[in-house]
Design an enzyme around this catalytic site. Structure first.
Site, mmCIF file in Angstrom:
data_model
loop_
_atom_site.group_PDB
_atom_site.id
_atom_site.type_symbol
_atom_site.label_atom_id
_atom_site.label_comp_id
_atom_site.label_asym_id
_atom_site.label_seq_id
_atom_site.Cartn_x
_atom_site.Cartn_y
_atom_site.Cartn_z
ATOM 1 N N CYS A 261 0.795 -1.224 0.000
ATOM 2 C CA CYS A 261 0.000 0.000 0.000
ATOM 3 C C CYS A 261 0.835 1.286 0.000
ATOM 4 C CB CYS A 261 -0.929 0.003 1.208
ATOM 5 S SG CYS A 261 -2.096 -1.356 1.173
HETATM 6 N N1 LIG Z 1 -2.756 -5.968 1.598
HETATM 7 C C1 LIG Z 1 -3.243 -4.958 2.268
HETATM 8 O O1 LIG Z 1 -2.897 -4.756 3.423
HETATM 9 C C2 LIG Z 1 -4.243 -3.995 1.633
HETATM 10 C C3 LIG Z 1 -4.935 -3.110 2.471
HETATM 11 C C4 LIG Z 1 -5.871 -2.247 1.915
HETATM 12 C C5 LIG Z 1 -6.068 -2.237 0.536
HETATM 13 N N2 LIG Z 1 -5.372 -3.105 -0.264
HETATM 14 C C6 LIG Z 1 -5.652 -3.053 -1.703
HETATM 15 O O2 LIG Z 1 -6.502 -4.144 -2.028
HETATM 16 C C7 LIG Z 1 -6.204 -4.639 -3.339
HETATM 17 C C8 LIG Z 1 -5.878 -6.116 -3.272
HETATM 18 O O3 LIG Z 1 -4.699 -6.280 -2.516
HETATM 19 P P1 LIG Z 1 -4.268 -7.654 -1.862
HETATM 20 O O4 LIG Z 1 -3.192 -7.309 -0.888
HETATM 21 O O5 LIG Z 1 -5.446 -8.423 -1.385
HETATM 22 O O6 LIG Z 1 -3.654 -8.411 -3.142
HETATM 23 P P2 LIG Z 1 -3.165 -9.930 -3.226
HETATM 24 O O7 LIG Z 1 -2.089 -9.981 -4.236
HETATM 25 O O8 LIG Z 1 -2.904 -10.456 -1.838
HETATM 26 O O9 LIG Z 1 -4.430 -10.725 -3.744
HETATM 27 C C9 LIG Z 1 -4.944 -10.607 -5.008
HETATM 28 C C10 LIG Z 1 -5.465 -11.974 -5.476
HETATM 29 O O10 LIG Z 1 -6.053 -11.767 -6.750
HETATM 30 C C11 LIG Z 1 -5.770 -12.901 -7.546
HETATM 31 N N3 LIG Z 1 -5.967 -12.543 -8.952
HETATM 32 C C12 LIG Z 1 -5.115 -11.902 -9.800
HETATM 33 N N4 LIG Z 1 -5.705 -11.739 -11.000
HETATM 34 C C13 LIG Z 1 -6.946 -12.277 -10.903
HETATM 35 C C14 LIG Z 1 -8.046 -12.388 -11.799
HETATM 36 N N5 LIG Z 1 -7.984 -11.913 -13.044
HETATM 37 N N6 LIG Z 1 -9.155 -13.009 -11.358
HETATM 38 C C15 LIG Z 1 -9.247 -13.485 -10.101
HETATM 39 N N7 LIG Z 1 -8.236 -13.398 -9.208
HETATM 40 C C16 LIG Z 1 -7.121 -12.805 -9.602
HETATM 41 C C17 LIG Z 1 -4.364 -13.264 -7.182
HETATM 42 O O11 LIG Z 1 -4.074 -14.597 -7.522
HETATM 43 C C18 LIG Z 1 -4.364 -12.998 -5.659
HETATM 44 O O12 LIG Z 1 -4.689 -14.167 -4.934
HETATM 45 C C19 LIG Z 1 -5.081 -3.758 -3.868
HETATM 46 O O13 LIG Z 1 -5.634 -2.700 -4.575
HETATM 47 C C20 LIG Z 1 -4.448 -3.229 -2.594
HETATM 48 O O14 LIG Z 1 -3.793 -2.003 -2.802
HETATM 49 C C21 LIG Z 1 -4.471 -3.984 0.261
#
Ligand SMILES: NC(=O)c1ccc[n+]([C@@H]2O[C@H](COP(=O)([O-])OP(=O)(O)OC[C@H]3O[C@@H](n4cnc5c(N)ncnc54)[C@H](O)[C@@H]3O)[C@@H](O)[C@H]2O)c1
Length: 418
Positions: A261
């Site tokens: 983030c």
């Molecule tokens: N990690 C955090 O602490 C956090 C906190 C707040 C907001 N966010 C935001 O949330 C969003 C997601 O982050 P995250 O940390 O969960 O990401 P992540 O990488 O942990 O998870 C994303 C998942 O999406 C899957 N994926 C990729 N392409 C795909 C598709 N076409 N169809 C279905 N699944 C697919 C991946 O395999 C993965 O498991 C981002 O925008 C991030 O900035 C993250």
């Protein structure tokens, strides 16, 4: 099973979200592209630290939670939540390829009456300018035939006091009806829902929260560099300032930003601002200060070896202790450890790492915990599983970038602190 909630992306955001809805009694299906992630979920085995396998397995066994690679299950869902990665391109510009492709998969399956909510962090305008037109390729109209909203995730990985359930959830819909529909869904599983006037307000609020952290971390990092020159202990300064009961919020210096983030999201706004002839100078300055921290830390390690052992970086054996981007988690995304290891290697050091939470990193395996075998131990992440008093006994030189050694480290001849 007819899913009530479909969540696209079973990662750090999608998994806790799925759990909180399933625990509230909703039928939830997660969509992910990774076979092992989908198989793991269906066996009740969690790949996310904040989601215990026991709780996951119970919900899977109860038939409330499942996972698949097949977007067709979304046809039956009442609500579709999107929790996909929003990275930066190599030019450090927003890369919405994953999001756009996934929304392109949702569009042909969209049906009248569904609710779609974007949870990914992104620039203001994404829901309206990117997601809405792709979904409307289905022939259905947002705000009329289906509801569309943005609701940012605020999860802080590794934290147990503030969780997906009790952290207030912002919701900004395309129309008041969209906001109300999304708010109603979240109210079924989350303690507090805060309705906002538009998706753009919700998108911008999430960025403000992350930029606030990036800028304040940069401020204290800059002060840490000055304190080092002035021979003042920055940790003591921050702790002293913390005694003020009002008007001060504590941020700690460190080896650089990490995680998915804070190092990334602010640049989504920088990019968007250019469209409005606007330059987000605080964000750029914070980025510059924070990006310099691994270089500053390398020079600190070099000084510690010079003065503590009459050694140079070249040829020294260095143990990097902790490579996750923050304490007590296993997430290594954007971890400053990577840059520090790269810089030490370029300087000719022989580098190993030890991290009780991370078995493999940067082509290496976590080494046995034998601090006495190294010329210098560098604490990059202060995991609580490490006994820092024992480390002070056993290590020859310690460079403490997190104040993990606390007061025992201050004034101890073998400890160099940031
Ligand atoms: N990690 C955090 O602490 C956090 C906190 C707040 C907001 N966010 C935001 O949330 C969003 C997601 O982050 P995250 O940390 O969960 O990401 P992540 O990488 O942990 O998870 C994303 C998942 O999406 C899957 N994926 C990729 N392409 C795909 C598709 N076409 N169809 C279905 N699944 C697919 C991946 O395999 C993965 O498991 C981002 O925008 C991030 O900035 C993250």
């Amino acid at each position: 099973m007819k899913p009530e909630v479909g969540i696209v992306g079973a990662g750090y955001v999608g998994m806790p979200l799925a759990l909180v809805f399933a625990e509230a009694g909703k039928n939830v299906v997660l969509i992910d592209v990774q076979d092992d992630v989908v198989d793991g979920i269906n066996r009740g085995v969690s790949h996310i630290g904040d989601v215990p396998s026991g709780a996951l397995k119970q919900l899977v066994d109860d038939g409330l939670l499942g996972a698949t690679k097949d977007y067709d299950v979304l046809k039956d869902a009442d609500a579709i939540l999107i929790a996909l990665p929003t990275p930066l391109s190599s030019q450090r510009e927003p890369d919405l390829t994953i999001l756009s492709a996934a929304v392109g998969q949702i569009a042909p399956r969209l049906r009248r009456g569904q609710l779609v909510v974007l949870e990914s962090t992104t620039y203001p305008g994404t829901t309206r300018e990117c997601v809405q037109p792709i979904l409307e390729g289905s022939g259905l109209k947002a705000g009329e035939d289906f509801h569309l909203a943005f609701s940012p995730e605020r999860v802080d990985p590794g934290r147990s006091d503030w969780t997906t359930r009790n952290t207030p959830k912002l919701v900004g819909g395309l129309t008041p009806a969209c906001t109300e529909r999304a708010a109603e869904l979240y109210r079924s599983a989350v303690d507090t829902v805060v309705p906002l006037s538009s998706p753009e307000t919700a998108e911008m609020t999430k960025l403000l929260e992350n930029i606030f952290r990036a800028v304040n971390i940069a401020l204290v990092n800059e002060l840490a560099q000055l304190c080092e020159r002035m021979d003042i202990d920055v940790w003591e300064v921050v702790e002293a300032a913390e005694t003020k009961p009002f008007g001060f919020m504590s941020f700690k210096p460190g080896p650089g930003l990490g995680g998915h983030c804070i190092p990334i999201d602010p640049f989504y706004l920088t990019w968007k601002a250019r469209e409005y002839d606007f330059y987000t100078e605080f964000i750029d300055l914070a980025g510059k200060v924070n990006a310099n921290m691994p270089y500053f830390c390398r020079s600190l390690i070099s000084q510690a070896l010079n003065h503590g052992a009459q050694k140079s970086l070249k040829g020294s054996r260095i143990l990097v202790l902790g490579v996750a981007y923050k304490a007590d988690i296993d997430d290594v995304r954007e971890s400053p450890a990577e840059k520090i290891i790269e810089l030490l290697r370029k300087a000719g050091s022989d580098v190993d790492y030890h991290d009780p939470h991370v078995a493999g990193f940067d082509g290496m395996r976590s080494s046995a915990y034998e601090p006495e075998r190294y010329d210098c131990v560098v604490i990059v992440t202060a995991h609580s599983a490490i006994d820092y008093d024992d480390l002070l006994e056993r290590a020859k030189i310690v460079v403490d970038l997190r104040n993990a050694t606390g007061r025992n480290g201050s004034g101890n001849g073998k400890v160099w602190k940031l």
